[in-house]
Design a protein around this motif. Sequence first.
Motif, mmCIF file in Angstrom:
data_model
loop_
_atom_site.group_PDB
_atom_site.id
_atom_site.type_symbol
_atom_site.label_atom_id
_atom_site.label_comp_id
_atom_site.label_asym_id
_atom_site.label_seq_id
_atom_site.Cartn_x
_atom_site.Cartn_y
_atom_site.Cartn_z
ATOM 1 N N LEU A 97 7.388 -1.306 1.788
ATOM 2 C CA LEU A 97 6.079 -0.768 2.601
ATOM 3 C C LEU A 97 6.191 0.744 2.956
ATOM 4 N N THR A 98 7.313 1.222 3.533
ATOM 5 C CA THR A 98 7.668 2.482 3.759
ATOM 6 C C THR A 98 7.482 3.190 2.334
ATOM 7 N N GLN A 99 8.214 2.864 1.092
ATOM 8 C CA GLN A 99 7.992 3.568 -0.021
ATOM 9 C C GLN A 99 6.468 3.399 -0.596
ATOM 10 N N ALA A 100 5.541 2.339 -0.401
ATOM 11 C CA ALA A 100 4.400 2.388 -0.518
ATOM 12 C C ALA A 100 3.254 3.329 0.049
ATOM 13 N N ASN A 101 3.748 3.529 1.294
ATOM 14 C CA ASN A 101 2.886 4.347 2.012
ATOM 15 C C ASN A 101 3.117 5.780 1.699
ATOM 16 N N ALA A 102 4.474 6.176 1.323
ATOM 17 C CA ALA A 102 4.670 7.624 1.076
ATOM 18 C C ALA A 102 4.224 7.994 -0.711
ATOM 19 N N THR A 103 3.992 6.753 -1.401
ATOM 20 C CA THR A 103 3.526 6.946 -2.850
ATOM 21 C C THR A 103 2.072 6.389 -3.078
ATOM 22 N N ASN A 104 1.501 6.000 -2.043
ATOM 23 C CA ASN A 104 0.195 5.063 -2.345
ATOM 24 C C ASN A 104 0.259 4.206 -3.441
ATOM 25 N N ASN A 105 1.170 3.268 -3.191
ATOM 26 C CA ASN A 105 1.708 2.332 -4.055
ATOM 27 C C ASN A 105 1.083 1.056 -3.815
ATOM 28 N N ALA A 106 -0.229 0.366 -4.411
ATOM 29 C CA ALA A 106 -0.892 -0.553 -3.876
ATOM 30 C C ALA A 106 -0.001 -2.001 -4.416
ATOM 31 N N ALA A 107 0.720 -1.834 -5.634
ATOM 32 C CA ALA A 107 1.325 -2.698 -6.211
ATOM 33 C C ALA A 107 2.521 -3.252 -5.302
ATOM 34 N N ALA A 108 3.304 -2.260 -4.492
ATOM 35 C CA ALA A 108 4.307 -2.701 -3.726
ATOM 36 C C ALA A 108 3.570 -3.288 -2.483
ATOM 37 N N VAL A 109 2.545 -3.079 -2.044
ATOM 38 C CA VAL A 109 1.663 -3.638 -0.948
ATOM 39 C C VAL A 109 1.585 -5.342 -1.383
ATOM 40 N N GLN A 110 1.136 -5.232 -2.371
ATOM 41 C CA GLN A 110 0.494 -6.450 -2.945
ATOM 42 C C GLN A 110 1.966 -7.444 -3.111
ATOM 43 N N GLU A 111 3.025 -6.753 -3.426
ATOM 44 C CA GLU A 111 4.179 -7.572 -3.687
ATOM 45 C C GLU A 111 4.747 -8.088 -2.333
ATOM 46 N N VAL A 112 4.626 -7.217 -1.340
ATOM 47 C CA VAL A 112 5.078 -7.823 0.071
ATOM 48 C C VAL A 112 4.273 -8.862 0.516
ATOM 49 N N SER A 113 2.494 -8.478 0.240
ATOM 50 C CA SER A 113 1.898 -9.401 0.667
ATOM 51 C C SER A 113 2.095 -10.797 0.159
ATOM 52 N N GLY A 114 2.477 -10.942 -1.261
ATOM 53 C CA GLY A 114 2.794 -12.177 -1.811
ATOM 54 C C GLY A 114 4.194 -12.927 -1.370
ATOM 55 N N LEU A 115 4.960 -11.962 -0.914
ATOM 56 C CA LEU A 115 6.352 -12.739 -0.098
ATOM 57 C C LEU A 115 5.919 -13.250 1.114
ATOM 58 N N LEU A 116 5.020 -12.571 1.761
ATOM 59 C CA LEU A 116 4.750 -12.778 3.173
ATOM 60 C C LEU A 116 3.953 -14.238 3.112
ATOM 61 N N ARG A 117 2.938 -14.328 2.343
ATOM 62 C CA ARG A 117 2.261 -15.451 1.967
ATOM 63 C C ARG A 117 2.833 -16.584 1.597
ATOM 64 N N THR A 118 4.071 -16.616 0.717
ATOM 65 C CA THR A 118 4.839 -17.633 0.431
ATOM 66 C C THR A 118 5.629 -17.972 1.583
ATOM 67 N N LEU A 119 6.138 -17.206 2.504
ATOM 68 C CA LEU A 119 6.951 -17.541 3.597
ATOM 69 C C LEU A 119 6.027 -18.065 4.691
ATOM 70 N N ARG A 120 4.941 -17.766 4.797
ATOM 71 C CA ARG A 120 3.852 -18.411 5.627
ATOM 72 C C ARG A 120 3.511 -19.568 5.449
ATOM 73 N N GLU A 121 3.258 -19.706 4.151
ATOM 74 C CA GLU A 121 2.925 -21.096 3.847
ATOM 75 C C GLU A 121 4.076 -22.261 3.944
ATOM 76 N N ALA A 122 5.129 -21.733 3.774
ATOM 77 C CA ALA A 122 6.502 -22.619 4.056
ATOM 78 C C ALA A 122 6.452 -22.842 5.557
ATOM 79 N N TRP A 123 6.495 -22.000 6.533
ATOM 80 C CA TRP A 123 6.559 -22.064 7.828
ATOM 81 C C TRP A 123 5.358 -23.117 8.314
ATOM 82 N N ALA A 124 4.134 -22.918 7.830
ATOM 83 C CA ALA A 124 3.225 -23.754 7.985
ATOM 84 C C ALA A 124 3.128 -25.104 7.878
#
Length: 136
Positions: A97-124
């Motif tokens: 996310l730090t890299q994504a912010n510095a380079t305006n990289n939406a793909a990196a934000v989407q990657e982290v979102s996907g990881l978080l969604r997977t973890l959230r689903e498992a936690w739920a």
Amino acid sequence: MFNRMRGANAYSQVSLETAVQSADPHQLILMLYDGALMALAQAVVAMEQKDIPKRAQSISRAIAIIHDGLHASLDVESGGELGERLAALYDYMVERLTQANATNNAAAVQEVSGLLRTLREAWAEMPRQQAAATAG
């Protein structure tokens, strides 16, 4: 219009504070996941709109939730290898996310979102799995 918006924001804040106060630790982690995911969705929209301040604010909020909330709540000693792996994954997310912010990289934000969604689903799913294990 401004007063209505201020009232709605105040109501939302009270509602959130009430939810946090009445939540169990499991629910609090779900709320952290939800908050990070919401911040990242806002970051993607800001990127599309070329709103740099909003992008930076949203990504910074997600980083804070991941680092100061999710990572800080880990008990690596009790969690053993799983705790260590989650800590490393959270560190990776913050770096991406730090890299994504510095380079305006939406793909990196989407990657982290996907990881978080997977973890959230498992936690739920955990309470259901625990209930099934104790019932069966």
